[in-house]
Design an enzyme around this catalytic site. Structure first.
Site, PDB file in Angstrom:
ATOM      1  CB  SER A  68       7.332   5.212   9.472  1.00  6.67           C
ATOM      2  OG  SER A  68       8.101   4.111   9.100  1.00  6.67           O
TER       3      SER A  68
ATOM      4  CG  ASN B 213       2.399   2.133  -2.758  1.00  6.45           C
ATOM      5  OD1 ASN B 213       1.760   1.153  -2.404  1.00  6.45           O
ATOM      6  ND2 ASN B 213       1.990   3.369  -2.521  1.00  6.45           N
TER       7      ASN B 213
ATOM      8  CB  SER C 183       5.786  10.856   6.122  1.00  4.25           C
ATOM      9  OG  SER C 183       7.026  10.845   5.447  1.00  4.25           O
TER      10      SER C 183
ATOM     11  CG  ASP D 271       6.051   0.540   3.613  1.00  2.50           C
ATOM     12  OD1 ASP D 271       6.471   1.244   2.671  1.00  2.50           O
ATOM     13  OD2 ASP D 271       6.795  -0.059   4.396  1.00  2.50           O
TER      14      ASP D 271
ATOM     15  CG  ASN E 134       6.848  10.122   2.286  1.00  2.80           C
ATOM     16  OD1 ASN E 134       5.697   9.817   2.567  1.00  2.80           O
ATOM     17  ND2 ASN E 134       7.867   9.309   2.528  1.00  2.80           N
TER      18      ASN E 134
ATOM     19  CG  HIS F  86       3.526   5.917  -5.303  1.00 11.76           C
ATOM     20  ND1 HIS F  86       3.688   5.356  -4.053  1.00 11.76           N
ATOM     21  CD2 HIS F  86       4.714   6.496  -5.607  1.00 11.76           C
ATOM     22  CE1 HIS F  86       4.926   5.584  -3.629  1.00 11.76           C
ATOM     23  NE2 HIS F  86       5.572   6.270  -4.554  1.00 11.76           N
TER      24      HIS F  86
HETATM   25  C1  FPP Z   1       4.926   4.096   0.884  1.00 15.93           C
HETATM   26  O1  FPP Z   1       5.398   3.081   0.034  1.00 15.93           O
HETATM   27  C2  FPP Z   1       3.846   4.795   0.214  1.00 15.93           C
HETATM   28  C3  FPP Z   1       3.793   6.133  -0.009  1.00 15.93           C
HETATM   29  C4  FPP Z   1       4.854   7.066   0.411  1.00 15.93           C
HETATM   30  C5  FPP Z   1       2.664   6.718  -0.736  1.00 15.93           C
HETATM   31  C6  FPP Z   1       1.316   6.182  -0.335  1.00 15.93           C
HETATM   32  C7  FPP Z   1       0.338   6.722  -1.264  1.00 15.93           C
HETATM   33  C8  FPP Z   1      -0.636   6.017  -1.824  1.00 15.93           C
HETATM   34  C9  FPP Z   1      -0.943   4.608  -1.508  1.00 15.93           C
HETATM   35  C10 FPP Z   1      -1.482   6.733  -2.795  1.00 15.93           C
HETATM   36  C11 FPP Z   1      -2.916   6.748  -2.412  1.00 15.93           C
HETATM   37  C12 FPP Z   1      -3.279   7.745  -1.458  1.00 15.93           C
HETATM   38  C13 FPP Z   1      -4.253   8.641  -1.706  1.00 15.93           C
HETATM   39  C14 FPP Z   1      -4.734   9.513  -0.635  1.00 15.93           C
HETATM   40  C15 FPP Z   1      -4.821   8.782  -3.050  1.00 15.93           C
HETATM   41  P1  FPP Z   1       6.886   3.162  -0.495  1.00 15.93           P
HETATM   42  O2  FPP Z   1       6.903   3.920  -1.766  1.00 15.93           O
HETATM   43  O3  FPP Z   1       7.761   3.707   0.592  1.00 15.93           O
HETATM   44  O4  FPP Z   1       7.203   1.667  -0.765  1.00 15.93           O
HETATM   45  P2  FPP Z   1       8.626   0.966  -0.658  1.00 15.93           P
HETATM   46  O5  FPP Z   1       8.958   0.882   0.809  1.00 15.93           O
HETATM   47  O6  FPP Z   1       8.371  -0.360  -1.270  1.00 15.93           O
HETATM   48  O7  FPP Z   1       9.611   1.803  -1.436  1.00 15.93           O
END
Ligand code: FPP
Length: 250
Positions: free
Chosen positions: A206, A32, A75, A30, A78, A47
């Protein structure tokens, strides 16, 4: 820095090979989006950076002897994100899965996907199957990549499959117990996670491994996922090693 207490040996940095490691670690990747926002970049840049961290941490877990690693990549909820972000994530998954075919070969990692594959494009589904099949005979760490995964959805599926087996006379309803239910989940045959790490400072599960996490230790780290390092992983493992697990006993 962990919200749920710092490990006692932060200054001495105890050797990670000397501590009791969890067999199964779950990570909610979490932060990104916030990482990108802080830099004035689009969320997809976060990401991309998160995907690099994912590779580094996966390889590290395999190197230090973790047996099962489950990462939450996408998820069932998502899909509600803006089209542009979902599209960027799908492209990232595709390029990762193409590279992963050779990437983790020398690391002896078994790649599995947990979640509803049918939600993805036929191309992505084929890559998932190819990754699973080509890595199935390896004997190293099992990497579960949770994609289009939601724990409630997983439990609903299990209940439907159990009901169908009872209806078809394959299963005696009296035999339903918690081990049987575990055997109908995506993680059938795997140990429950001992430790779940959530970076980015959020105190939420979550919809991640709700059934499997009944006695899991949680470590919340105040680091956004793209900034998460192998030192942070060590810190989470040290905190875990200092926990006193009682499984409801005393
Ligand atoms: C949640 O952070 C992250 C995700 C929904 C995507 C996770 C995916 C990766 C790390 C890509 C790598 C995975 C593979 C299998 C290649 P968020 O975007 O909800 O962060 P925020 O809470 O800061 O908005």
């Amino acid at each position: 820095m962990a919200f749920f207490g710092k490990s006692k040996k932060t200054d001495e940095k105890s050797d990670i090979s000397q501590i009791i490691l969890p067999a199964h670690v779950g990570i909610i990747m979490d932060g990104n989006g916030r990482w990108a926002k802080k830099r004035g970049l689009p969320r997809k840049a976060g990401h991309r950076e998160g995907a690099k961290t994912f590779r580094t941490i996966t390889r590290y877990c395999s190197d230090i002897g973790i047996k099962y690693l489950t990462v939450y990549a996408f998820s069932t909820e998502n899909w509600k994100r803006p089209e542009d972000e979902v599209g960027a994530l799908m492209r990232l998954f595709k390029s990762y899965l193409e590279e992963a075919l050779s990437d983790f070969k020398d690391d002896d990692i078994v790649v599995r996907f947990i979640g509803d594959k049918s939600g993805f494009s036929p191309e992505l589904q084929a890559l998932m199957t190819e990754n699973e099949e080509s890595s199935a005979s390896r004997d190293g760490m099992v990497l579960n990549i949770a994609m289009n995964y939601g724990s409630r959805d997983e439990i609903v599926r299990a209940v439907k499959n159990i009901s169908a087996d009872v209806r078809d006379g394959k299963l005696d309803a009296e035999k339903i117990d918690s081990d049987l239910i575990s055997g109908y989940l995506y993680t059938a045959g795997q140990p429950d996670p001992d430790l779940i790490i959530r970076p980015s400072g959020e105190y939420r599960i979550s919809n991640f491994m709700l059934w499997q996490a009944a006695y899991t230790e949680f470590v919340i780290m105040n680091k956004l996922w793209p900034d998460f390092t192998t030192d942070d992983m060590d810190e989470a493992l040290r905190i875990y090693a200092q926990r006193n697990r009682r499984y409801g006993g005393v």
